[in-house]
Design a protein around this motif. Structure first.
Motif, PDB file in Angstrom:
ATOM      1  N   HIS A  94     -63.123  45.597 -60.034  1.00 32.45           N
ATOM      2  CA  HIS A  94     -62.883  44.912 -58.767  1.00 32.45           C
ATOM      3  C   HIS A  94     -63.228  43.419 -58.898  1.00 32.45           C
ATOM      4  O   HIS A  94     -62.459  42.548 -58.471  1.00 32.45           O
ATOM      5  N   ALA A  95     -64.387  43.162 -59.528  1.00 24.43           N
ATOM      6  CA  ALA A  95     -64.828  41.774 -59.673  1.00 24.43           C
ATOM      7  C   ALA A  95     -63.885  40.996 -60.591  1.00 24.43           C
ATOM      8  O   ALA A  95     -63.633  39.809 -60.366  1.00 24.43           O
ATOM      9  N   ALA A  96     -63.356  41.670 -61.617  1.00 21.61           N
ATOM     10  CA  ALA A  96     -62.427  41.002 -62.530  1.00 21.61           C
ATOM     11  C   ALA A  96     -61.162  40.602 -61.773  1.00 21.61           C
ATOM     12  O   ALA A  96     -60.647  39.481 -61.942  1.00 21.61           O
ATOM     13  N   TRP A  98     -60.983  40.050 -58.609  1.00 23.15           N
ATOM     14  CA  TRP A  98     -61.380  38.954 -57.706  1.00 23.15           C
ATOM     15  C   TRP A  98     -61.381  37.614 -58.453  1.00 23.15           C
ATOM     16  O   TRP A  98     -60.892  36.605 -57.958  1.00 23.15           O
ATOM     17  N   LYS A  99     -61.871  37.644 -59.681  1.00 22.92           N
ATOM     18  CA  LYS A  99     -61.983  36.408 -60.461  1.00 22.92           C
ATOM     19  C   LYS A  99     -60.588  35.848 -60.777  1.00 22.92           C
ATOM     20  O   LYS A  99     -60.344  34.641 -60.640  1.00 22.92           O
ATOM     21  N   ARG A 117     -58.911  40.658 -48.373  1.00 24.19           N
ATOM     22  CA  ARG A 117     -60.372  40.695 -48.289  1.00 24.19           C
ATOM     23  C   ARG A 117     -61.000  39.796 -49.325  1.00 24.19           C
ATOM     24  O   ARG A 117     -61.957  39.117 -49.099  1.00 24.19           O
ATOM     25  N   ILE A 121     -63.414  36.049 -48.919  1.00 22.89           N
ATOM     26  CA  ILE A 121     -64.753  35.764 -49.424  1.00 22.89           C
ATOM     27  C   ILE A 121     -64.886  34.276 -49.739  1.00 22.89           C
ATOM     28  O   ILE A 121     -65.950  33.703 -49.716  1.00 22.89           O
TER      29      ILE A 121
END
Lengths: 353, 225
Positions: A94-96, A98-99, A117, A121
């Motif tokens: 998920h974080a990847a 997002w990045k 979403r 952030i």
């Protein structure tokens, strides 16, 4: 375990905790460490934090080969940790994502028109100022005000209609997704059941074959054992000569009964119990004489037993040395000075057949 | 205000009730109140913190059993504490100076018994051509690596998305940044983040630990729905 690239930047305590978690501590050290953290809550908290970090590092591929292998072999043995690892993997992915999105936004802000979403952030970007202070103060004609109100009403009605339609579609989509996932679950369950049934059938078939083989082997074994039992029966012949067969100890005096012994040719040993009146002896010896006096066979005696006013001994005679014919059996008591004294004499007729 | 736990109160406490009242193996009866009271007094002679002491020890024992790969760690922790409680009730004098060492010894025995049972069961399972539940945990481990494209993996992702949205924006950002780098950059990122926030890396780890502990139950609940 030597310091690896993964652990070299850590303090000694942290390194020990990692080694413990990965099952790399020797047993004695591991025991000592467990006793320590059973007592020390702060150490346990530190261990819990490092455990989670280790899981994150595994999920993010930050562990070196040695530690990753230990992690998979030792650490992941518990279901709880497997669940934590699943979450960490999900979080990393998920974080990847997002990045990547953040980098795309940074390079071309217009490339990502729809908010999500992950977008939300991002810290608020400064809005471009469209109207100057003076423009706000300028009077607006009435028709423009009415036109603006009408436009706003139209937009509101259109938006509401679109929103309702969109909500309906969302629901349909959701229902379809739920239905699809149920179907998938059902299919997966049925496939798993089918595979299980298949494997059970195979296992049962195998076990049935095994049982058949076992039954066959057991039948053969029973036959063999029966044959062996038969042959054992034939190999040893047991007989007993009661006190009623006792003749006078001195040869040739008085009348007595003659004991008939039928010994099969296949017999190897004759086990002969001999009974006589109670004597003062504990040890005995026996001799078998051919009635014609031509040959003499010393016989091994086994034990001496007293029952009431009678004693008995058991004689073990090799059957091969016995031939058909008449015999005299002499039983002697042995004195402590190794002298012999007769205690019984019996007439035997042996028949080999 | 002086606040004291009575043994009765502790027994009725929802957190404490869970453990000794949980169903044990068939042969082992549950702890009687008196046995449990003795155990609490032994664990913490000061009484006020007995419930905390009990829960803390239980948690740490569970962790020990988890680390040894036992598949029912909480039950084994229960069994350890129950055994000590029964010994105390039977009048065994166990000093409180080395109680953790003693407790650890009992836990080791329980663990050995567990492995013996496990070995026997495994043997039985192999005899019966494999009970589908016997190597459940191993299968689950395997599934982690193999389930990348399965729906099972998509659901936690979806739930994670949902649960992250419940976090305050700065916490969400912290989590995403913390997890955003992979391989060796991950470790560097942590140091960079700690420096930027002006905190020690241990403090950052603790913050992430707490956030993660907020996320986990949320995701678990969402997945179970």
């Amino acid at each position: 375990m030597e310091k690896t690239r993964y652990t070299k930047l850590r303090s000694e305590d942290e390194e020990n905790i990692i080694r413990y978690l990965l099952g790399a501590l020797p047993e004695a050290e591991s025991d000592r460490f467990e006793q320590l953290y059973l007592r020390d809550e702060a150490l346990f908290d530190q261990l819990s934090e490092i455990e989670d970090e280790l899981i994150d590092d595994y999920a993010g591929g930050a562990l070196d080969d040695e530690n990753r292998e230990r992690f998979e072999q030792n650490f992941l043995r518990s279901p709880e940790r497997c669940e934590k690892t699943q979450l960490a993997v999900a979080m990393t992915e998920h974080a990847a994502a997002w990045k990547v999105q953040k980098e795309l936004n940074a390079s071309s802000p217009s490339a990502m028109p729809h908010s999500s979403r992950i977008d939300s952030i991002e810290p608020n970007r400064p809005q471009a100022t469209v109207l100057t202070f003076k423009r706000w103060l300028r009077p607006v004609p009435a028709w423009r005000e009415w036109a603006a109100i009408a436009a706003a009403v139209l937009i509101a009605v259109g938006t509401a209609a679109l929103w309702f339609r969109n909500r309906g579609l969302d629901r349909q989509l959701l229902a379809a997704n739920v239905g699809e996932s149920r179907l998938r679950e059902q299919t997966a369950t049925q496939q798993a059941r089918a595979a299980q049934a298949e494997s059970q059938r195979d296992a049962e078939r195998e076990s049935s074959n095994d049982l058949k083989n076992q039954v066959q082997a057991l039948t053969e074994q029973v036959h063999t054992l029966a044959g062996e039992a038969q042959s054992v029966k034939k190999i040893v012949v047991s007989a007993f000569i009661g006190i009623e067969y006792l003749a006078n100890v001195t040869r040739g005096i008085g009348e007595s009964k003659t004991k008939m012994l039928a010994i099969p040719l296949s017999a190897r040993t004759v086990r002969l119990g001999v009974e006589f009146p109670e004597s003062r002896f504990q040890n005995f010896a026996a001799t078998l004489l051919r009635a014609d006096g031509n040959s003499m066979l010393p016989i091994k005696t086994v034990g001496g037993r007293t029952r009431g006013d009678k004693q008995s001994v058991t004689l073990i005679i090799p059957a091969t040395k016995l031939q058909s014919g008449d015999y005299d059996l002499l039983v002697d008591g042995i004195t402590p000075q190794d002298h012999r004294e007769g205690v019984g004499r019996y007439h035997l007729t042996i028949v080999r057949r | 205000m002086e606040y004291r736990f009575s043994a009765h109160f502790i027994l009725k406490h929802p957190l404490v009730k869970r453990f000794p009242r949980r169903k044990m193996s068939k042969e082992k009866p549950q702890l009687q109140d008196r046995e449990f009271e003795l155990l609490l007094a032994w664990l913490d002679p000061g009484i006020e913190h007995s419930a905390d002491a009990y829960l803390g020890v239980h948690k740490r024992l569970t962790s020990i059993f988890i680390n040894k790969g036992c598949s029912a760690p909480e039950e084994l922790a229960d069994e350890t504490l129950n055994r000590v409680a029964r010994q105390l009730a039977d009048g065994k004098k166990i000093g409180t100076d080395n109680r953790f060492a003693y407790l650890y010894g009992v836990a080791k025995n329980i663990r050995s018994e567990y492995w013996r049972r496990w070995e026997n069961r495994k043997r039985e399972d192999l005899k019966q051509e494999g009970d589908p539940n016997s190597f459940k945990s191993l299968v689950r481990i395997g599934s982690i690596a193999a389930s990348k494209e399965t729906e099972e993996r998509e659901r936690p992702l979806h739930c994670l998305d949902e649960c992250l949205s419940h976090l305050p924006p700065e916490s969400r950002l912290l989590m995403l940044e913390y997890y955003s780098e992979d391989k060796t950059q991950k470790i560097d990122t942590r140091d960079r983040m700690a420096n930027r926030l002006g905190i020690a890396s241990g403090v950052l780890r603790n913050r992430i630990y707490k956030l993660r502990n907020t996320l986990r139950p949320c995701v678990a609940e969402c997945v179970a729905r």
